[in-house]
Design an enzyme around this catalytic site. Structure first.
Site, PDB file in Angstrom:
ATOM      1  N   ASP A  11     -27.731  33.961 -11.764  1.00 37.46           N
ATOM      2  CA  ASP A  11     -26.328  33.583 -11.944  1.00 37.46           C
ATOM      3  C   ASP A  11     -26.109  32.334 -11.106  1.00 37.46           C
ATOM      4  OD1 ASP A  11     -23.604  33.217 -11.822  1.00 37.46           O
ATOM      5  OD2 ASP A  11     -23.187  35.123 -10.798  1.00 37.46           O
ATOM      6  N   LYS A  26     -21.021  22.911 -10.105  1.00 38.03           N
ATOM      7  CA  LYS A  26     -20.997  23.380 -11.493  1.00 38.03           C
ATOM      8  C   LYS A  26     -19.843  22.756 -12.286  1.00 38.03           C
ATOM      9  CE  LYS A  26     -21.141  27.886 -13.851  1.00 38.03           C
ATOM     10  NZ  LYS A  26     -21.216  29.325 -13.563  1.00 38.03           N
ATOM     11  N   GLU A  72     -22.123  34.170 -19.562  1.00 38.01           N
ATOM     12  CA  GLU A  72     -21.762  35.054 -18.436  1.00 38.01           C
ATOM     13  C   GLU A  72     -21.060  36.335 -18.887  1.00 38.01           C
ATOM     14  OE1 GLU A  72     -21.480  31.303 -15.326  1.00 38.01           O
ATOM     15  OE2 GLU A  72     -19.630  32.314 -15.942  1.00 38.01           O
ATOM     16  N   ASP A 100     -12.728  37.081 -15.792  1.00 38.01           N
ATOM     17  CA  ASP A 100     -13.591  36.549 -14.721  1.00 38.01           C
ATOM     18  C   ASP A 100     -12.818  35.552 -13.867  1.00 38.01           C
ATOM     19  OD1 ASP A 100     -15.433  35.214 -13.129  1.00 38.01           O
ATOM     20  OD2 ASP A 100     -16.896  34.910 -14.727  1.00 38.01           O
TER      21      ASP A 100
END
Ligand code: AMP
Length: 647
Positions: free
Chosen positions: A30, A99, A198, A221
């Protein structure tokens, strides 16, 4: 841990690899905005690799590697925890949240760039780049430095060189962003065998898709810097086939500028604005980094406590700070942020053409879902309990590892699918187990039982959920502990605590305890099959058969001891009240009866196997007979003291 473990990535160790780790494992990575993790799945299911364990093996954040890299000139100076710890002191050379820039053009991220303590520039082809000491790096290169660190640590943890990985990306990542992620893997020398969404990973971690009917799942999330909600349609694999389940993304929505960082800022909003206005860029960077840390610490504290105090000695570099913050204040200030996430949920459902009621399950992901206000808001909006059993920071890595094991052909054995492989129960007084759900029950299933307290005026009750076939807690697997707090004071045995065990079709266990009179409730959720292999189940079963007789006896003695201690307590109290009203030989007989029962209780507590249950019954009978006059005197006395009780 010994210092030579750093040299472990050599092929020679493969033969010695513990737990039958294959030569060429596929791990799940991850690659997160705030933290990254590596997990690996074998027959016992997925587990997080504790990469930084040598620093502090008992740390609750074991395995989490901050997605932070510090550079000096051409060199990588620090990665992960060390880089994160130096963030405040090296604000312009330390890259976090890279990211956000993966596969993006600088102009699309100009706002982020302006608020960033490190320098974000337009690099090649207008793509975002990070400039440190005059050298511009692409987000892929920086991610590759992170991945290389994760790969090396994972190789140490598994004892074999890691070359292949499933790497997760947000469902909304476009081709350029997915490609950038693949490239990061390539630069790091890792074969990225699959880029996995994800939300799909989160579903896989909960066993969704392993069996059953098609379902609609919402993955909520809320991470450090971003919020994503995904509506997934899952078509489970046919049992006995080699096909994989099909996960289809029906819709995504979210906000790339909404996450834990914003909740941090809510707490120090005024100070943040002041810091942003600081004309000195070095000082501004330092102030922002400090505020980020202080706000985040306070926020995390408020997930457990009702209030917290933040104090900061700015050492003359940044202004000092001292303020107290409370949870209700935080929750009302943060409410607009929570509402924005729910609006995104509404948009996603609308895009998927679904009503809220069509959602079968909601899964919570991301460290920020630990905030109680988030769980409450989501459960109330969707009107159903959410999946929270797995650590929200680790669930994506766990799911990536599950995908890795599917691709490697090392799926979990056909264990644990439609039935509960081991009984589920609750610890009762004295360390015995009350089994609520017995093994081999088909899922889904529900069981309810009443419990009470064993001490007068008990305000909190500790609940311990266990799994296994033996009669005593010490011979079972511990699954979870939680507390029912704030009971009104009542004598032992009076509170009525209803405990419900609920196992759903995916094998996720929810336990809820409610005290009837006060309505106080508490709950916990676990995945009982985690860490269990077929062999383990077989061993536990064989063990329980071997010990069946002995176990039954011990359980009986423990229960007898618990009940007998309540008798001893009540009779002692009654005798104290009426001592003057009964003959001295009655007092003597009762006292001797109490003493012999008490000595059996003490022995039973020390070693239940040494006590014969019949001895308990005899001692109890003798005491009951001896104390008859005490009960009579006690009733007579209460009538005398309170004649109204006659009516
Ligand atoms: P992630 O990007 O999923 O790793 O999420 C990291 C975010 O979760 C950060 O903003 C953390 O401050 C936040 N977080 C972690 N633990 C807690 C907690 N106990 N309460 C509130 N926020 C938390």
């Amino acid at each position: 841990m010994s210092g030579d473990s750093t040299s472990s990535a050599s092929p020679a160790r493969a033969a010695d690899a513990p737990n039958g780790v294959p030569d060429d494992p596929i791990v799940g990575i991850d690659l997160g905005t705030t933290n990254s993790l590596v997990a690996f799945a074998d027959a016992a299911g997925p587990r997080i690799l504790h990469l930084d364990a040598e620093l502090d093996p008992s740390a609750p954040d074991g395995g989490l590697v901050p997605s932070v890299v510090r550079y000096r000139g051409e060199a990588v100076e620090a990665v992960g925890r060390v880089a994160a710890a130096g963030l405040e002191d090296h604000a312009t050379r330390t890259v976090y949240s890279v990211k956000r820039y993966m596969g993006r053009r600088f102009e699309d991220r100009a706002d982020d760039a302006a608020a960033s303590p490190y320098r974000v520039v337009a690099g090649s082809r207008g793509l975002a780049g990070i400039e440190i000491d005059g050298r511009v790096r692409s987000p892929e290169e920086i991610s590759a430095d992170l991945l290389a660190h994760l790969r090396d640590r994972a190789s140490e943890a598994l004892g074999v060189p890691v070359r292949r990985a499933v790497v997760t990306v947000p469902a909304y990542f476009d081709d350029a962003q997915r490609q950038a992620t693949r490239d990061a893997g390539r630069i790091a020398g890792i074969d990225v065998v699959r880029i996995l969404n994800e939300p799909t990973a989160a579903a896989l971690a909960y066993g969704i898709g392993a069996r059953g009917d098609a379902e609609t799942i919402v993955i909520y999330d809320l991470g450090g810097g971003t919020f994503d909600v995904t509506v997934l349609e899952v078509m489970p694999a046919e049992s006995d086939s080699d096909e994989e389940a099909i996960f289809r993304v029906l819709a995504t929505a979210g906000d790339t500028h909404l996450g834990g960082d914003d909740f941090d800022r809510v707490l120090v909003e005024d100070l943040h604005e002041e810091a942003m206005a600081d004309p000195d860029p070095e000082r501004r960077a330092r102030r922002l980094a400090v505020l980020r840390a202080v706000g985040s610490r306070a926020k995390v504290a408020l997930s457990d406590a009702e209030a917290t105090r933040i104090r900061l000695d700015g050492r003359g570099l940044v202004p000092d700070l001292d303020r107290t913050l409370d949870r209700p204040g935080f929750e009302s200030a943060a409410r607009p942020l929570v509402d924005r996430t729910l609006e995104a949920c509404a948009r996603a459902l609308k895009d998927a053409g679904l009503e809220r009621t069509a959602v079968d399950r909601v899964v919570l992901v991301g460290g920020s879902t630990r905030m109680p206000m988030i769980r409450e808001a989501v459960e109330s909006w969707f009107d159903r309990p959410a999946y929270v059993a797995l650590d929200p920071d680790r669930v994506i890595a766990l799911g990536a590892a599950v995908q890795g094991s599917i691709l490697a052909g090392t799926r979990r054995d056909a264990l644990l699918l439609d039935v509960i492989p081991l009984s589920l129960g609750l610890e009762t007084a004295g360390g015995a187990v009350a089994k609520l759900v017995v093994r081999n029950t088909m899922v889904p299933t529900r069981a309810v039982e009443m419990f009470s307290t064993s001490v007068d005026g008990q305000l909190n009750v500790g609940l311990h959920v266990v799994q296994g076939e033996r009669e005593m807690v010490s011979d079972c697997r511990s699954l979870a502990r939680f507390e029912l707090r704030g009971l009104p004071p009542m004598p032992a045995g009076i509170p009525q605590i209803e405990v419900a065990f609920n196992v759903d079709a995916n094998g996720v266990l929810g336990v809820e305890a409610v005290e009837r009179r006060s309505g106080r409730r508490a709950r916990v959720q676990v995945v009982p099959s985690n860490g269990l292999t077929r062999d383990e189940v077989d061993r536990i079963e064989a063990d329980s058969l071997e010990h069946a007789r002995d176990d039954m006896l011990v359980h009986r003695v423990v229960d007898l001891a618990v009940n007998a201690s309540l008798d001893v307590k009540w009779i002692t109290e009654a005798l104290d009240r009426v001592r003057e009203d009964v003959a001295p030989d009655v007092t003597k007989a009762v006292e001797s009866g109490l003493a012999s029962l008490q000595s059996l209780i003490t022995r039973a507590r020390e070693d239940p196997r040494s006590v014969d249950p019949d001895a308990f019954h005899q001692a109890k009978d003798r005491l009951d007979r001896a104390s008859m006059p005490v009960h009579e005197a006690s009733i007579a006395r209460s009538l005398r003291d309170d004649p109204s009780s006659e009516r």
